[in-house]
Motif scaffolding. Structure first.
Motif, short mmCIF file in Angstrom:
data_model
loop_
_atom_site.label_atom_id
_atom_site.label_comp_id
_atom_site.label_asym_id
_atom_site.label_seq_id
_atom_site.Cartn_x
_atom_site.Cartn_y
_atom_site.Cartn_z
N TYR A 125 83.16 132.34 35.31
CA TYR A 125 82.37 131.91 34.14
C TYR A 125 80.91 132.36 34.28
O TYR A 125 80.30 132.85 33.31
CB TYR A 125 82.46 130.39 34.00
CG TYR A 125 81.66 129.84 32.85
CD1 TYR A 125 82.18 129.84 31.56
CD2 TYR A 125 80.37 129.33 33.06
CE1 TYR A 125 81.44 129.33 30.50
CE2 TYR A 125 79.63 128.83 32.00
CZ TYR A 125 80.17 128.83 30.72
OH TYR A 125 79.42 128.35 29.67
N VAL A 146 80.63 136.16 33.71
CA VAL A 146 80.76 136.50 32.28
C VAL A 146 79.51 136.09 31.51
O VAL A 146 79.03 136.82 30.64
CB VAL A 146 82.03 135.84 31.69
CG1 VAL A 146 82.05 135.99 30.17
CG2 VAL A 146 83.28 136.46 32.28
N THR A 147 78.95 134.93 31.84
CA THR A 147 77.74 134.46 31.17
C THR A 147 76.57 135.40 31.43
O THR A 147 75.78 135.71 30.51
CB THR A 147 77.40 133.03 31.65
OG1 THR A 147 78.49 132.16 31.34
CG2 THR A 147 76.15 132.51 30.96
N LYS A 157 82.44 137.38 25.34
CA LYS A 157 82.39 136.07 24.66
C LYS A 157 83.79 135.47 24.52
O LYS A 157 83.97 134.26 24.65
CB LYS A 157 81.72 136.22 23.30
CG LYS A 157 80.21 136.41 23.38
CD LYS A 157 79.56 136.43 21.99
CE LYS A 157 78.04 136.47 22.09
NZ LYS A 157 77.39 136.49 20.77
N GLU A 169 86.28 136.05 26.57
CA GLU A 169 86.68 135.61 27.90
C GLU A 169 85.96 134.31 28.28
O GLU A 169 86.56 133.43 28.89
CB GLU A 169 86.36 136.70 28.93
CG GLU A 169 86.87 136.34 30.33
CD GLU A 169 86.60 137.42 31.36
OE1 GLU A 169 86.89 137.18 32.55
OE2 GLU A 169 86.08 138.49 30.98
N ARG A 170 84.68 134.20 27.91
CA ARG A 170 83.95 132.97 28.21
C ARG A 170 84.59 131.77 27.52
O ARG A 170 84.74 130.69 28.13
CB ARG A 170 82.49 133.10 27.77
CG ARG A 170 81.66 131.86 28.13
CD ARG A 170 80.19 132.03 27.78
NE ARG A 170 79.98 132.17 26.34
CZ ARG A 170 78.78 132.29 25.77
NH1 ARG A 170 77.70 132.32 26.54
NH2 ARG A 170 78.67 132.41 24.46
N GLU A 175 86.13 128.53 29.43
CA GLU A 175 85.65 127.17 29.14
C GLU A 175 86.82 126.21 28.94
O GLU A 175 86.82 125.10 29.46
CB GLU A 175 84.75 127.18 27.92
CG GLU A 175 83.35 127.73 28.18
CD GLU A 175 82.50 127.77 26.92
OE1 GLU A 175 83.02 127.41 25.85
OE2 GLU A 175 81.32 128.16 27.01
#
Length: 360
Positions: free
Chosen positions: A54, A57-58, A88, A90-91, A95
């Motif tokens: 996460y 990716v962020t 986005k 993938e994020r 989540e």
């Protein structure tokens, strides 16, 4: 997501702390502590790995957004936009996966289980169906690399089971089989039916986590033990020796009788194993009933009298009534291919738990 982010960082800090502790010679020499910390670290591993993904990716999203704020040629801008859109997506996926991982864990999920299957309504056909269910679970357990030990059984004249109790050992057994609690209904033409009519019979399944001594303490004064001579097949030894054991837990009235083993000591050990599981299940079920009065559970571990699933042989169909799932692959399910049903139940339960969490 900020509160979630803080919680994840706390878990990651603990994970790294555990890594250091497990290399400490004092911890390594303490088998009990080493095992406990190893298990805690293993339980955190997937969550920490998702958290690391996460963060990556962020960071990628931040970099792409900054890049798009600069002057780029059309080709570079298109590539950055495509990468940003994928990141986005993938994020968002990560989540949701992390939210599921952070749901309160059932403390019994990683335990072995004691399963009891009983023929219910339907006479001989119910006992044969109980035998079929045992075969289905045994094949599923084999696919999961679990082991099965039959603790007790009562075989009927037609070769079915009036009841059978088994211990299933392996990874996360309870987490996958806890939804099997309840009444299972079969619709088919019994082998004893000469007119070819479809009959409906039922068998009940009870799933209980195996309890260790440290987890449930039964006062010996609360148990009455009777010994008697075994009956049935087994030759002279089984008829001449008082090897059978009946244990009664006086506060609850729960009774366990065991005579399958050759020695009284073996029967005592297996009877106590089942008794502990039943007593734990008795008290935890009472707590669950109180909980359900306040908030309806999603799938739960099932009212024992609740009809949870129907197995329709003429139409090769299995229906789980709790989640409205119907699959036309009864032959494969009875061959132990239960993954699709169990995965659907777990997903449904997780979805409802997330909804409840968001509404609180």
């Amino acid at each position: 997501m900020n509160d979630l982010f803080d919680r994840l960082q706390t878990l990651k800090d603990r994970y790294e702390e555990l890594g250091g502790l497990l290399s400490d010679p004092d911890v390594i020499s303490d088998t009990k502590r080493f095992t406990s910390l190893s298990k805690e670290m293993a339980d955190l591993r997937e969550t920490v790995e998702k958290y690391d993904q996460y963060k990556k990716v962020t960071n990628l999203i931040k970099e792409d957004e900054e890049l798009l704020g600069e002057k780029l040629d059309d080709e570079m801008a298109a590539m950055a936009k495509e990468e940003l859109a994928e990141a986005k997506t993938e994020r968002g996926k990560l989540e949701e996966e992390i939210k599921v991982l952070l749901l309160p864990k059932d403390p019994n999920d990683n335990k072995n289980i004691i399963m009891e299957i009983r023929g219910a309504a339907g006479g001989d056909e119910a006992s044969l169906f109980a035998s079929d269910l045992f075969s289905m679970y045994a094949k599923y357990a084999e696919k999961q690399n679990w082991s099965i030990e039959v603790l007790d059984k009562n075989v009927t004249e037609v070769g079915g089971f009036k009841e059978i109790a088994l211990l299933i050992n392996g990874d996360n057994v309870y987490s996958k089989l806890k939804y099997e609690n309840g009444a299972h209904r079969v619709q088919r033409v019994p082998v004893t039916e000469s007119a070819g009519r479809v009959h409906t019979s039922t068998a009940t399944v009870v799933v209980m986590p195996e309890e260790e001594d440290v987890e449930i303490d039964i006062d010996p004064k609360d148990i009455r033990v009777d010994v008697y001579r075994s009956s049935g097949a087994g030759g002279q030894h089984i008829n001449k020796t008082s090897s059978a054991v009946r244990m009664t837990h006086l506060p609850t009235g729960i009774v366990v009788a065991m005579q399958d083993q050759r020695s009284q000591q073996q029967n005592r050990e297996k009877a106590m194993k089942i008794l502990k599981a039943r007593v734990y299940d008795y008290y935890s079920s009472k707590e669950q009933n109180e909980y359900d009065k306040n908030r309806k559970s999603a799938v739960g571990t099932g009212d024992r009298s609740e009809r949870i699933r129907t197995y329709n042989y003429p139409q090769n169909r299995v229906t789980d009534h709790r989640i409205g799932l119907t699959l036309n692959k009864l032959d494969r399910i009875m061959n132990g291919e239960l993954e699709e049903v169990i995965d659907a139940l777990i997903l449904y339960d997780q979805t409802k738990a997330l909804e409840n969490l968001q509404n609180e």
